[in-house]
Structures are given as C-alpha cells and as structure tokens.
Enzyme design. Sequence first.
Site, PDB file in Angstrom:
ATOM      1  N   LYS A   1      62.355 -11.377   0.437  1.00 25.64           N
ATOM      2  CA  LYS A   1      63.366 -10.324   0.257  1.00 25.64           C
ATOM      3  C   LYS A   1      63.215  -9.645  -1.096  1.00 25.64           C
ATOM      4  CE  LYS A   1      67.571 -11.599  -1.211  1.00 25.64           C
ATOM      5  NZ  LYS A   1      68.211 -10.986  -2.382  1.00 25.64           N
ATOM      6  N   ASN A   2      63.120 -10.457  -2.149  1.00 29.06           N
ATOM      7  CA  ASN A   2      63.152  -9.879  -3.494  1.00 29.06           C
ATOM      8  C   ASN A   2      61.843  -9.212  -3.912  1.00 29.06           C
ATOM      9  OD1 ASN A   2      65.805 -10.467  -3.741  1.00 29.06           O
ATOM     10  ND2 ASN A   2      65.535 -12.299  -5.000  1.00 29.06           N
TER      11      ASN A   2
ATOM     12  N   CYS B   1      80.027  -8.891 -10.478  1.00 30.41           N
ATOM     13  CA  CYS B   1      79.297  -9.631  -9.445  1.00 30.41           C
ATOM     14  C   CYS B   1      79.840 -11.055  -9.402  1.00 30.41           C
ATOM     15  CB  CYS B   1      77.814  -9.627  -9.824  1.00 30.41           C
ATOM     16  SG  CYS B   1      76.787 -10.676  -8.807  1.00 30.41           S
TER      17      CYS B   1
ATOM     18  N   ARG C   1      76.088  -9.601 -15.188  1.00 32.73           N
ATOM     19  CA  ARG C   1      74.889  -8.888 -14.774  1.00 32.73           C
ATOM     20  C   ARG C   1      74.813  -7.422 -15.229  1.00 32.73           C
ATOM     21  NH1 ARG C   1      73.404 -10.570  -8.726  1.00 32.73           N
ATOM     22  NH2 ARG C   1      71.311 -10.090  -9.457  1.00 32.73           N
ATOM     23  N   PRO C   2      74.815  -7.192 -16.532  1.00 34.37           N
ATOM     24  CA  PRO C   2      74.654  -5.807 -17.006  1.00 34.37           C
ATOM     25  C   PRO C   2      73.243  -5.282 -16.740  1.00 34.37           C
ATOM     26  CG  PRO C   2      74.626  -7.340 -18.860  1.00 34.37           C
ATOM     27  CD  PRO C   2      74.908  -8.162 -17.624  1.00 34.37           C
TER      28      PRO C   2
ATOM     29  N   GLN D   1      69.216  -3.524 -20.269  1.00 32.49           N
ATOM     30  CA  GLN D   1      67.778  -3.585 -20.554  1.00 32.49           C
ATOM     31  C   GLN D   1      66.995  -2.562 -19.727  1.00 32.49           C
ATOM     32  OE1 GLN D   1      66.596  -5.472 -23.120  1.00 32.49           O
ATOM     33  NE2 GLN D   1      68.802  -5.772 -23.360  1.00 32.49           N
TER      34      GLN D   1
ATOM     35  N   ASP E   1      67.878 -19.365  -8.198  1.00 30.04           N
ATOM     36  CA  ASP E   1      68.143 -19.138  -6.774  1.00 30.04           C
ATOM     37  C   ASP E   1      68.006 -20.402  -5.925  1.00 30.04           C
ATOM     38  OD1 ASP E   1      68.685 -16.528  -7.350  1.00 30.04           O
ATOM     39  OD2 ASP E   1      66.787 -15.734  -6.610  1.00 30.04           O
TER      40      ASP E   1
ATOM     41  N   ILE F   1      70.854 -19.006 -16.360  1.00 31.23           N
ATOM     42  CA  ILE F   1      70.602 -17.588 -16.074  1.00 31.23           C
ATOM     43  C   ILE F   1      71.900 -16.807 -15.845  1.00 31.23           C
ATOM     44  CG2 ILE F   1      69.391 -15.948 -14.561  1.00 31.23           C
ATOM     45  CD1 ILE F   1      67.431 -17.681 -16.060  1.00 31.23           C
TER      46      ILE F   1
ATOM     47  N   ARG G   1      72.330 -11.837   4.318  1.00 27.49           N
ATOM     48  CA  ARG G   1      71.681 -10.918   3.362  1.00 27.49           C
ATOM     49  C   ARG G   1      70.292 -11.422   2.989  1.00 27.49           C
ATOM     50  NH1 ARG G   1      75.243  -9.189  -1.625  1.00 27.49           N
ATOM     51  NH2 ARG G   1      73.223  -8.261  -2.017  1.00 27.49           N
TER      52      ARG G   1
HETATM   53  C1  EPZ Z   1      66.861 -11.014  -9.699  1.00 31.26           C
HETATM   54  O1  EPZ Z   1      68.118 -10.475 -10.091  1.00 31.26           O
HETATM   55  C2  EPZ Z   1      67.010 -11.470  -8.271  1.00 31.26           C
HETATM   56  N1  EPZ Z   1      67.386 -10.325  -7.445  1.00 31.26           N
HETATM   57  C3  EPZ Z   1      68.075 -12.554  -8.180  1.00 31.26           C
HETATM   58  O2  EPZ Z   1      68.107 -13.028  -6.851  1.00 31.26           O
HETATM   59  C4  EPZ Z   1      67.699 -13.710  -9.101  1.00 31.26           C
HETATM   60  O3  EPZ Z   1      68.736 -14.647  -9.121  1.00 31.26           O
HETATM   61  C5  EPZ Z   1      67.475 -13.184 -10.525  1.00 31.26           C
HETATM   62  O4  EPZ Z   1      66.490 -12.113 -10.511  1.00 31.26           O
HETATM   63  C6  EPZ Z   1      66.977 -14.251 -11.480  1.00 31.26           C
HETATM   64  O5  EPZ Z   1      65.798 -14.812 -11.010  1.00 31.26           O
HETATM   65  C7  EPZ Z   1      66.462  -9.501  -7.024  1.00 31.26           C
HETATM   66  O6  EPZ Z   1      65.286  -9.616  -7.309  1.00 31.26           O
HETATM   67  C8  EPZ Z   1      66.933  -8.401  -6.138  1.00 31.26           C
HETATM   68  P1  EPZ Z   1      67.868 -10.595 -13.991  1.00 31.26           P
HETATM   69  P2  EPZ Z   1      68.233  -9.599 -11.408  1.00 31.26           P
HETATM   70  O7  EPZ Z   1      67.929  -9.173 -14.420  1.00 31.26           O
HETATM   71  O8  EPZ Z   1      66.957  -8.889 -11.642  1.00 31.26           O
HETATM   72  C9  EPZ Z   1      70.927 -10.664 -17.675  1.00 31.26           C
HETATM   73  C10 EPZ Z   1      69.155 -13.812  -4.878  1.00 31.26           C
HETATM   74  O9  EPZ Z   1      69.926 -14.767  -4.587  1.00 31.26           O
HETATM   75  N2  EPZ Z   1      70.622  -9.229 -17.843  1.00 31.26           N
HETATM   76  O10 EPZ Z   1      66.570 -11.312 -14.109  1.00 31.26           O
HETATM   77  O11 EPZ Z   1      69.473  -8.809 -11.304  1.00 31.26           O
HETATM   78  C11 EPZ Z   1      71.633 -10.956 -16.362  1.00 31.26           C
HETATM   79  O12 EPZ Z   1      73.021 -10.709 -16.468  1.00 31.26           O
HETATM   80  C12 EPZ Z   1      69.344 -13.014  -6.133  1.00 31.26           C
HETATM   81  O13 EPZ Z   1      68.238 -13.440  -4.128  1.00 31.26           O
HETATM   82  C13 EPZ Z   1      71.172  -8.530 -18.893  1.00 31.26           C
HETATM   83  O14 EPZ Z   1      71.926  -9.071 -19.712  1.00 31.26           O
HETATM   84  O15 EPZ Z   1      68.390 -10.717 -12.500  1.00 31.26           O
HETATM   85  C14 EPZ Z   1      71.282 -12.399 -16.134  1.00 31.26           C
HETATM   86  O16 EPZ Z   1      72.128 -13.216 -16.883  1.00 31.26           O
HETATM   87  C15 EPZ Z   1      70.650 -13.190  -6.810  1.00 31.26           C
HETATM   88  N3  EPZ Z   1      70.849  -7.196 -19.051  1.00 31.26           N
HETATM   89  C16 EPZ Z   1      69.855 -12.498 -16.708  1.00 31.26           C
HETATM   90  O17 EPZ Z   1      69.718 -11.373 -17.567  1.00 31.26           O
HETATM   91  C17 EPZ Z   1      70.002  -6.559 -18.190  1.00 31.26           C
HETATM   92  O18 EPZ Z   1      69.769  -5.353 -18.374  1.00 31.26           O
HETATM   93  C18 EPZ Z   1      68.733 -12.437 -15.670  1.00 31.26           C
HETATM   94  O19 EPZ Z   1      68.992 -11.398 -14.762  1.00 31.26           O
HETATM   95  C19 EPZ Z   1      69.445  -7.280 -17.126  1.00 31.26           C
HETATM   96  C20 EPZ Z   1      69.763  -8.625 -16.961  1.00 31.26           C
END
Ligand code: EPZ
Length: 423
Positions: free
Chosen positions: A22-23, A116, A121-122, A125, A307, A329, A399
């Site tokens: 999916k991802n 969320c 999840r901001p 970045q 995950d 995370i 999902r």
């Molecule tokens: C991806 O989410 C995955 N989703 C998530 O899968 C997965 O849990 C996550 O990566 C971590 O591996 C998809 O790929 C669609 P991150 P993502 O940006 O990219 C913080 C599932 O169950 N952060 O790596 O949104 C954030 O809040 C899902 O399939 C900022 O602070 O995750 C988190 O604490 C859920 N600022 C950490 O970084 C930013 O601009 C990692 O988030 C971006 C992120």
Amino acid sequence: MDRLRIRGGQPLQGSVRVAGAKNAALKMLAAGLLTTDELALSNVPMLADITTMGRLLAGMGVKVARDRDTVTVRSDGLHSTEASYDLVKTMRASIVVLGPLLARAGSARVSLPGGCAIGARPVDQHLKGLQALGAQIRIEHGYIVADLGSNRRLRGARIVTDLVTVTGTENLMMAATLADGQTVIENAAREPEVADLAACLNRMGARIRGAGTDRIAIEGVDRLHGAQYRVMPDRIETGSFLVAAAITGGDVRLEGAAPATLDAVLDKLREAGAEIQAGEDWIRLRMVGRPRAVNLRTAPYPAFPTDMQAQFMALGCVADGVGAIVETIFENRFMHVLELQRLGADIGIDGNTAIVRGVARLSGARVMATDLRASASLVIAGLVADGETWVDRIYHLDRGYERMEQRLTQLGARIERVGSTPA
Ligand code: EPZ
C-alpha cells in the site's frame, strides 16, 4: 457498519499470497502526475486507500483505470491542482500529490491534513524542503497554497530534514525529478517503499541515486515518460500474517513476500520462539508452544517498524514473561492498549513505553478498531481469545489489508464479516 466475528483457538496452517505494498503503490499513483504519458502499475493491492487516491487523482482530471491488480494512470488531461479537505482528511497520504503537482504544473492547493488518531503528524518538513527547492508556500483557509512565483521550474537544492520522514522524503524526491539541476536529500528515510518509488521514477526517466540510504541525489530532467512497474510486496501485511501465525501456534508459508525488507521483524519473531525459513520471495513460520516475551523499540527503517508495533503487542499479551515496547515514531500510537485490555491483556503505559505482562489466556469481547494497525492487532488477539471476539469499525482494516478475513479463513481461522450489530 461491518464488523468481524472471530472465534479463537485455531492454529493457522497453509499458505497465503502477500499483496502489493500500500505505502509504495499510493506514492507511485501520485507519481503518475509527473508525466502526460501512461503509468501502468501492477501488483497494486485492492484497498480503500488506493481507491481514495484514485478518486483524488480523478478529481484533478487524471484518468485512472483498474484491471485486476494493474492500475493505469494518465494525467494528460490534468485540469485541477487541488486536493480537497474532504479527501485529505480521510487519507493523510494524499499529501504526496503536493510535490508532483508543483513540479508538473507549477502550483498546488492541498488541504492541510489536520489531526490524526496516532499523533500530531505535522508536514513542516515537506514544506521546508519544497521551499528550499524554490516553491513559495502559504497557508490559507486550511490549505497549503504553493507555486513557483516568478520561476519557471523548481531549482535543485541540498535539503537536510530535521527528522526522518517517509512521505516527506517521497514528496521532495518526486518534486526534484523535474527540478533544474541537482537535489540532495540528507537524513532521508531509508524505508524500502522509498527505494521502490525511486525505482519506479527511474523507470519513468528520472535520475535518482541513493534511495534506500539516508542520502538521496536527484539530477533533474526535463520530462518524465510513461512506464510499467510492479509494486513491491507489502512488508507490513507480511509481518501481520506472520504474527497471526505465531500467536496461534501455526505453520504458515507466505508467497510473494520480500523477506529482505523484514529483518528486524523476523529477528523479533525468532526471539519470541518462532522457527523461520525464508527464500528470495517466500517466508515460512512455524511456532510451537507459547511465545516468549520480547522487548522492542520502534524506529525508522531498518529498525523495528512502528507499523508492526500493535501486532507485536498482541503477541506479547499471551507471551511467557514481560516485554517492554517503546514507541518512538508517533506519540499516541497506543490506542489499541485499552481495547487489548478488554480482552484481558495486562498492559501498563508510562509515556511512550508499554509494559506487557503475558497472561495465560485472553477472553473474547467486543472491541473497537481505532486505526489501521490497531485493527490488525485486535484481529490477531481475537484469533487466540477464548470464545467470540467482535471487532468493530473495521473500515480501518480495509484501508490497508486486502480481504484480511478471507485470507485468514483460507488459513483455517474462524473469522467472518458481519454487517450488523450483534445482539
Ligand atoms: C508513513 O507515514 C507511512 N504512511 C505510515 O504508515 C508509517 O507509520 C510512517 O511512515 C512511519 O514509518 C505512508 O507511507 C502513507 P513520517 P508518514 O513522516 O510519512 C513526524 C500505516 O499504518 N513528522 O515518516 O506520514 C511525524 O509526526 C501508516 O500504513 C514531522 O514532525 O510518517 C512522525 O512523528 C500509518 N514533520 C515522524 O515524523 C513532518 O513534516 C515520522 O513520520 C513529517 C513528519
């Protein structure tokens, strides 16, 4: 609303095929925005999130068609660069259209995702990186409004992200494919899905090196072209089936898997007592007796994936001993704990650490899914709970898992989808 009824106690046996990731697929669909040619993706899982991404793209004038496991996207008719709040709020991954839209069309209006269930999840970045590439960004009425100002194209830049972000890395990598000159992303996410996306983009004519490491270099090109690409297997779905097999004391073989992307998960399963054999594209897990408690700490790839945290917690609930699970995370990814407690689990939480004391047995109850992986953990727990477990709100499960209950049934589980509330 659909729910699942599970009667626990059946060891899983047999083999099952893993679906596409999916991802990885979601981001590749968005990558279709980068070319006017057709992008044909195979091994695309049948999931609600994939449908949502299809609707999002279709709303922009992209032609999206599915034929079994192949989805084609063609964005020569792109007439809108807006991702509305209605869709983005249902799927945060929608944010990955931002980079491609900017690179392809020079502007984008994408809703800010908002809160969320698993954490704040901001997307700061993503925005910081796109600004480094020359985008002008403002927040207006809940939307990210981005354009190139007086520039014709994005400009390559060196970007150092403050933290490791998967979709952030992907958004920037996609945007940089069509930028002027070279972009380097430092502190990039190393997740296999990032590398798979890069391979797909390179098939489309992009020039990306280093994806899968923490330093990705992208040489901008003038245009990308159409391509055919096969999406990698879903490592989290694979891991979820393995934990389901382990908790039930089963013997299961997963076909079409990618064991090389699952090192941390397989290590922990072995530590828990599972016997694991693996080839290039299959994994067999056999578990005899009660699992042993394990400690684990989630962290970016190649460490243990967030995950898989909820599913391992279910395993720990019936393990022999006490295990500590540290979630680093997401700050609120323990929503499943209260539900697992309804099944009789003994779990204490202190900040981002859960202490799981294994109990001899769980007992079936009505529980509620709160997010995708939490749903999987409740289903897994239900497979060993005494009596009946009803899992409510399984739209979360749909999902990310393709026909989960049918495939578990194929392995001998007693699980069914029911459309109404139990008496
Ligand atoms: C991806 O989410 C995955 N989703 C998530 O899968 C997965 O849990 C996550 O990566 C971590 O591996 C998809 O790929 C669609 P991150 P993502 O940006 O990219 C913080 C599932 O169950 N952060 O790596 O949104 C954030 O809040 C899902 O399939 C900022 O602070 O995750 C988190 O604490 C859920 N600022 C950490 O970084 C930013 O601009 C990692 O988030 C971006 C992120």
